[in-house]
Design a protein around this motif. Sequence first.
Motif, PDB file in Angstrom:
ATOM      1  N   LYS A   1       0.831  -1.214   0.000  1.00  0.00           N
ATOM      2  CA  LYS A   1       0.000   0.000   0.000  1.00  0.00           C
ATOM      3  C   LYS A   1       0.857   1.252   0.000  1.00  0.00           C
ATOM      4  CE  LYS A   1      -4.308  -1.621   2.085  1.00  0.00           C
ATOM      5  NZ  LYS A   1      -5.287  -1.421   3.171  1.00  0.00           N
TER       6      LYS A   1
ATOM      7  N   GLY B   1      -6.873   1.418  -2.185  1.00  0.00           N
ATOM      8  CA  GLY B   1      -8.275   1.339  -1.782  1.00  0.00           C
ATOM      9  C   GLY B   1      -8.710   2.614  -1.108  1.00  0.00           C
ATOM     10  N   ASP B   2      -9.328   2.469   0.070  1.00  0.00           N
ATOM     11  CA  ASP B   2      -9.754   3.643   0.842  1.00  0.00           C
ATOM     12  C   ASP B   2      -8.773   3.989   1.948  1.00  0.00           C
ATOM     13  OD1 ASP B   2     -12.112   3.867  -0.630  1.00  0.00           O
ATOM     14  OD2 ASP B   2     -13.147   2.409   0.650  1.00  0.00           O
ATOM     15  N   ASP B   3      -7.626   3.291   1.984  1.00  0.00           N
ATOM     16  CA  ASP B   3      -6.688   3.431   3.102  1.00  0.00           C
ATOM     17  C   ASP B   3      -5.639   4.500   2.808  1.00  0.00           C
ATOM     18  OD1 ASP B   3      -5.691   2.914   5.572  1.00  0.00           O
ATOM     19  OD2 ASP B   3      -4.983   0.886   5.151  1.00  0.00           O
ATOM     20  N   TRP B   4      -6.095   5.739   2.545  1.00  0.00           N
ATOM     21  CA  TRP B   4      -5.164   6.807   2.178  1.00  0.00           C
ATOM     22  C   TRP B   4      -4.319   7.278   3.370  1.00  0.00           C
ATOM     23  CZ3 TRP B   4      -4.391   7.712  -2.808  1.00  0.00           C
ATOM     24  CH2 TRP B   4      -5.376   7.300  -3.709  1.00  0.00           C
TER      25      TRP B   4
ATOM     26  N   GLU C   1      -4.114   2.232 -12.588  1.00  0.00           N
ATOM     27  CA  GLU C   1      -5.275   1.718 -11.857  1.00  0.00           C
ATOM     28  C   GLU C   1      -4.859   0.753 -10.746  1.00  0.00           C
ATOM     29  OE1 GLU C   1      -8.583   2.105 -12.114  1.00  0.00           O
ATOM     30  OE2 GLU C   1      -8.613   3.561 -13.738  1.00  0.00           O
TER      31      GLU C   1
ATOM     32  N   ALA D   1      -6.040   0.676  -6.855  1.00  0.00           N
ATOM     33  CA  ALA D   1      -6.685  -0.524  -6.302  1.00  0.00           C
ATOM     34  C   ALA D   1      -5.941  -1.003  -5.054  1.00  0.00           C
ATOM     35  CB  ALA D   1      -6.713  -1.632  -7.355  1.00  0.00           C
ATOM     36  N   ALA D   2      -4.619  -0.890  -5.074  1.00  0.00           N
ATOM     37  CA  ALA D   2      -3.823  -1.338  -3.927  1.00  0.00           C
ATOM     38  C   ALA D   2      -4.093  -0.469  -2.701  1.00  0.00           C
ATOM     39  CB  ALA D   2      -2.340  -1.319  -4.281  1.00  0.00           C
TER      40      ALA D   2
END
Length: 534
Positions: free
Chosen positions: A92, A113-116, A106, A110-111
């Motif tokens: 990530k 995700g929502d975990d910014w 992309e 995708a890797a």
Amino acid sequence: MTTTSVVCTDLDFSWPDGGALFRGLQLAVGPGRTGLVGLNGAGKSTLLRLMAGELAPARGSVSVHGRLGYLPQNLTLDTEARVDDVLGIAAKRAALHAIEAGSVDEAHFAAVGDDWDVEERASATLARLGLGRLELDRTTGRLSGGECVLLALAGQLMRQPDVLLLDEPTNNLDLVARELLYDAVESWRGALIVVSHDRELLDLVDQIADLRDGGVRWFGGTFTEYERALEVEQDAAERMVRVAESDVRRQKRELADAQVKLARRVRYGQKMWDNKREPKVVMSARKRQAQVTAGKHRTVHTERLAGARERLTEAERAVRDDDAIRVDLPLTAVPAGRVVVSLPGVRLRHGPRVKLDVRGPERIALVGRNGSGKTTLLRTVAGLAAPEGGEVKREVPLRYLPQRLDLLFDELTIAENVGRFAPGATDNEIRARLARFLFKGRKADQRADTLSGGERFRATLAALLLAEPPPQLLMLDEPTNNLDLSGVRQLTEALESYQGAVIVASHDVPFLRDIDATRWLRLDGEGLTRVDPM
């Protein structure tokens, strides 16, 4: 919605040598904190490995509802692994940095995700466990054993499992690190199963699962409450044994009295027969009736005695027989005031200068943070590490029990290993002494490489205490790390009867209290400082 849980159904497991550990085990653990306790060899760690999928049952199934996290007892981290690898966020982070550098791939989005905020979350988790100074790009090679445990726990917390399995998580943790782990456990909101000998940790759980004889008994509450309930139960069980023993004695007396009465009747009947005082047909009928009555009488009393014995057996089964180590070594005694070892001003290798005099049979609790040099100090006193300056004056025979328990040769039996330390003792003498350490009969012929952690500790302790000459100073380095709660009790009882001086380096404060440490010393960068008992 399925409740977070672990369910074991009709679970069978045997070792490769055919020894059966579980037969039809049934177990269901739901949300909350569960302490899994039991004797060494009961299968606690094996059960966690079955739950984690590291082992496969011979029959039955293990179902885990929710994401699973597992922290094993013998944790090893790749020294080349980076902190973010252990935390499980390396991919990530790489994707996040690529996006920040302008990538529109992309796969990177995708890797992430929502975990910014993954890096901020990782830093907060590390700080929560006292590892805030660790950089995510750093490798783990120079971390202490305790730091590796906390880092691995941080990795599990980052994965946000629903079910978390912890196997002896406080091993190798100093007092500060233990407090951090306690906080993490106390705030856990999912399902948690912990195997530990740490009483303070087990006093944070909601229930105790007692694994014994291949089955599980449940006790609500903390470990302290479990002990109280067990004490009440055992008192009642011991009373039942006394009642059953009294009943067996009474039934034996009644059977003996009945046999005496029957014998008198037989003699009277024979006398009447011999004297021909009644018609023969009457005497024959009376004889047959007497024989029938005697048989029934004897059967009734025999059955009563058998029933009393069966009740005694059942009562005895309810009494736990967790044997104690028995140490009777008068030659280990040290007169009060006699100097045992003296360090007038010794500089430890890569450590501080220390001054220490040990006199008489005193018991020293050596405490301090991981990396403060406690093991180095013990090894220096034992002559296994040379000091950088000064001289150690050893006045009595001494022995040192290291954390790694590497004193035994794996290819030798327990008896053969003990013989190495006591070459003048005969085989019969060695076996008689080993029986006091619960290695009776054929158990003394077990190879060292087949022993559990607790058994290996006990065998090593036996080798040291039975050595020639007998040690008058015993040094123990984190001795409770390899023991279950019963083993800790056995060690405490063994040290109660040991008459020499003792130095124990440990983070296990309840154990240090139980052995009645007479002096508490903290080792840090400035040297040794006397502190109040904890």
